[in-house]
Design a protein around this motif. Structure first.
Motif, PDB file in Angstrom:
ATOM      1  N   TRP A  80       0.849  -1.188   0.000  1.00 60.50           N
ATOM      2  CA  TRP A  80       0.000   0.000   0.000  1.00 60.50           C
ATOM      3  C   TRP A  80       0.885   1.240   0.000  1.00 60.50           C
ATOM      4  O   TRP A  80       1.840   1.334   0.786  1.00 60.50           O
ATOM      5  CB  TRP A  80      -0.910   0.050   1.228  1.00 60.50           C
ATOM      6  N   PHE A  81       0.555   2.181  -0.871  1.00 62.99           N
ATOM      7  CA  PHE A  81       1.227   3.462  -0.951  1.00 62.99           C
ATOM      8  C   PHE A  81       0.187   4.559  -0.813  1.00 62.99           C
ATOM      9  O   PHE A  81      -0.993   4.343  -1.075  1.00 62.99           O
ATOM     10  CB  PHE A  81       1.962   3.625  -2.288  1.00 62.99           C
ATOM     11  N   ARG A  82       0.623   5.728  -0.432  1.00 62.78           N
ATOM     12  CA  ARG A  82      -0.292   6.862  -0.391  1.00 62.78           C
ATOM     13  C   ARG A  82       0.392   8.106  -0.932  1.00 62.78           C
ATOM     14  O   ARG A  82       1.611   8.236  -0.893  1.00 62.78           O
ATOM     15  CB  ARG A  82      -0.818   7.120   1.026  1.00 62.78           C
ATOM     16  N   GLN A  83      -0.432   9.011  -1.424  1.00 66.42           N
ATOM     17  CA  GLN A  83       0.062  10.266  -1.955  1.00 66.42           C
ATOM     18  C   GLN A  83      -0.846  11.387  -1.473  1.00 66.42           C
ATOM     19  O   GLN A  83      -2.023  11.442  -1.820  1.00 66.42           O
ATOM     20  CB  GLN A  83       0.114  10.239  -3.484  1.00 66.42           C
ATOM     21  N   ALA A  84      -0.288  12.262  -0.669  1.00 65.32           N
ATOM     22  CA  ALA A  84      -0.998  13.452  -0.234  1.00 65.32           C
ATOM     23  C   ALA A  84      -0.874  14.531  -1.305  1.00 65.32           C
ATOM     24  O   ALA A  84       0.048  14.495  -2.120  1.00 65.32           O
ATOM     25  CB  ALA A  84      -0.425  13.946   1.095  1.00 65.32           C
ATOM     26  N   PRO A  85      -1.791  15.500  -1.317  1.00 63.42           N
ATOM     27  CA  PRO A  85      -1.708  16.568  -2.316  1.00 63.42           C
ATOM     28  C   PRO A  85      -0.351  17.263  -2.305  1.00 63.42           C
ATOM     29  O   PRO A  85       0.127  17.686  -1.249  1.00 63.42           O
ATOM     30  CB  PRO A  85      -2.820  17.527  -1.894  1.00 63.42           C
ATOM     31  N   ASN A  95      -6.567   2.439  12.038  1.00 63.11           N
ATOM     32  CA  ASN A  95      -7.180   2.903  13.266  1.00 63.11           C
ATOM     33  C   ASN A  95      -6.502   4.177  13.742  1.00 63.11           C
ATOM     34  O   ASN A  95      -5.396   4.509  13.321  1.00 63.11           O
ATOM     35  CB  ASN A  95      -7.069   1.835  14.362  1.00 63.11           C
ATOM     36  N   SER A  96      -7.162   4.873  14.647  1.00 60.80           N
ATOM     37  CA  SER A  96      -6.624   6.106  15.225  1.00 60.80           C
ATOM     38  C   SER A  96      -6.128   7.054  14.148  1.00 60.80           C
ATOM     39  O   SER A  96      -5.020   7.595  14.220  1.00 60.80           O
ATOM     40  CB  SER A  96      -5.498   5.777  16.216  1.00 60.80           C
ATOM     41  N   LEU A  97      -6.949   7.262  13.150  1.00 61.18           N
ATOM     42  CA  LEU A  97      -6.539   8.051  11.995  1.00 61.18           C
ATOM     43  C   LEU A  97      -6.274   9.506  12.359  1.00 61.18           C
ATOM     44  O   LEU A  97      -6.949  10.082  13.215  1.00 61.18           O
ATOM     45  CB  LEU A  97      -7.590   7.965  10.902  1.00 61.18           C
ATOM     46  N   LYS A  98      -5.290  10.068  11.689  1.00 59.45           N
ATOM     47  CA  LYS A  98      -4.859  11.435  11.896  1.00 59.45           C
ATOM     48  C   LYS A  98      -5.020  12.225  10.597  1.00 59.45           C
ATOM     49  O   LYS A  98      -4.981  11.644   9.515  1.00 59.45           O
ATOM     50  CB  LYS A  98      -3.387  11.472  12.324  1.00 59.45           C
ATOM     51  N   PRO A  99      -5.162  13.545  10.680  1.00 61.51           N
ATOM     52  CA  PRO A  99      -5.269  14.332   9.447  1.00 61.51           C
ATOM     53  C   PRO A  99      -4.108  14.102   8.480  1.00 61.51           C
ATOM     54  O   PRO A  99      -4.315  14.134   7.263  1.00 61.51           O
ATOM     55  CB  PRO A  99      -5.290  15.774   9.957  1.00 61.51           C
ATOM     56  N   GLU A 100      -2.921  13.854   9.002  1.00 60.09           N
ATOM     57  CA  GLU A 100      -1.773  13.623   8.138  1.00 60.09           C
ATOM     58  C   GLU A 100      -1.819  12.286   7.405  1.00 60.09           C
ATOM     59  O   GLU A 100      -0.973  12.024   6.547  1.00 60.09           O
ATOM     60  CB  GLU A 100      -0.455  13.754   8.917  1.00 60.09           C
ATOM     61  N   ASP A 101      -2.786  11.440   7.728  1.00 54.88           N
ATOM     62  CA  ASP A 101      -3.004  10.210   6.972  1.00 54.88           C
ATOM     63  C   ASP A 101      -3.795  10.460   5.692  1.00 54.88           C
ATOM     64  O   ASP A 101      -3.949   9.536   4.883  1.00 54.88           O
ATOM     65  CB  ASP A 101      -3.750   9.177   7.821  1.00 54.88           C
ATOM     66  N   THR A 102      -4.288  11.655   5.511  1.00 57.85           N
ATOM     67  CA  THR A 102      -5.068  11.990   4.324  1.00 57.85           C
ATOM     68  C   THR A 102      -4.256  11.783   3.055  1.00 57.85           C
ATOM     69  O   THR A 102      -3.081  12.155   2.982  1.00 57.85           O
ATOM     70  CB  THR A 102      -5.546  13.440   4.400  1.00 57.85           C
ATOM     71  N   ASN A 123      -4.443   9.818  -1.274  1.00 59.18           N
ATOM     72  CA  ASN A 123      -4.943   8.795  -2.175  1.00 59.18           C
ATOM     73  C   ASN A 123      -4.130   7.527  -1.907  1.00 59.18           C
ATOM     74  O   ASN A 123      -2.901   7.549  -2.002  1.00 59.18           O
ATOM     75  CB  ASN A 123      -4.790   9.250  -3.623  1.00 59.18           C
ATOM     76  N   TYR A 124      -4.811   6.450  -1.563  1.00 59.42           N
ATOM     77  CA  TYR A 124      -4.159   5.193  -1.220  1.00 59.42           C
ATOM     78  C   TYR A 124      -4.222   4.224  -2.387  1.00 59.42           C
ATOM     79  O   TYR A 124      -5.293   3.951  -2.931  1.00 59.42           O
ATOM     80  CB  TYR A 124      -4.816   4.578   0.012  1.00 59.42           C
ATOM     81  N   PHE A 125      -3.077   3.693  -2.757  1.00 64.17           N
ATOM     82  CA  PHE A 125      -2.939   2.768  -3.871  1.00 64.17           C
ATOM     83  C   PHE A 125      -2.416   1.433  -3.377  1.00 64.17           C
ATOM     84  O   PHE A 125      -1.557   1.390  -2.495  1.00 64.17           O
ATOM     85  CB  PHE A 125      -1.928   3.287  -4.900  1.00 64.17           C
ATOM     86  N   CYS A 126      -2.898   0.356  -3.951  1.00 66.48           N
ATOM     87  CA  CYS A 126      -2.222  -0.914  -3.767  1.00 66.48           C
ATOM     88  C   CYS A 126      -1.466  -1.256  -5.035  1.00 66.48           C
ATOM     89  O   CYS A 126      -1.805  -0.805  -6.135  1.00 66.48           O
ATOM     90  CB  CYS A 126      -3.182  -2.038  -3.366  1.00 66.48           C
ATOM     91  N   ALA A 127      -0.401  -2.032  -4.878  1.00 64.83           N
ATOM     92  CA  ALA A 127       0.463  -2.358  -5.999  1.00 64.83           C
ATOM     93  C   ALA A 127       1.117  -3.718  -5.785  1.00 64.83           C
ATOM     94  O   ALA A 127       1.328  -4.140  -4.650  1.00 64.83           O
ATOM     95  CB  ALA A 127       1.548  -1.290  -6.163  1.00 64.83           C
TER      96      ALA A 127
END
Length: 124
Positions: free
Chosen positions: A36-41, A84-91, A93-97
């Motif tokens: 899992w990867f993520r990309q914030a704006p 769990n315990s999500l934070k604003p900095e977790d915002t 787009n989440y990708f799986c690869a």
């Protein structure tokens, strides 16, 4: 054809939880490591978590350790990311690869097929 489809994203309040799913098809899923990867704006992709084909090995970004759990269900060709315990900095787009090799990678260069992403927004 190799296909990875994410789901489960949405809007959640800080401290809340989401479970993302990545449904795979077109390859020998049980032998493949999935990340899992993520990309914030405005930010670069970062590797969030990865699970080996066997499920024996899991890796996590330091900032999500203790809060996120990756798992897989080979009978359903699905990898999950429980957040769990999500934070604003977790915002982001989440990708799986899918990993090019049969072991985990936290680098985008180590992955060969990607889903389109699912958006996670953590906000009050």
């Amino acid at each position: 054809q190799v296909q990875l489809v994410e789901s489960g994203g949405g809007l959640v309040q800080p401290g809340g939880s989401l479970r993302l799913s990545c449904v795979a098809s077109g390859f020998a899923f049980s032998y493949s490591s999935i990340g899992w990867f993520r990309q914030a704006p405005g930010k670069e992709h970062e590797g969030v978590s990865c699970i080996s084909g066997s499920g024996r090995t899991t890796d996590y970004l330091d900032s999500v350790k203790g809060r996120f759990t990756i798992s897989r269900d080979d009978a359903k060709n699905t990898v999950y990311l429980q957040m769990n315990s999500l934070k604003p900095e977790d915002t982001g787009n989440y990708f799986c690869a899918r990993a090019r090799r049969n072991y985990c990678s936290n680098s985008i260069g180590g992955m060969d097929y990607w889903g389109k992403g699912t958006m996670v927004i953590v906000s009050s």
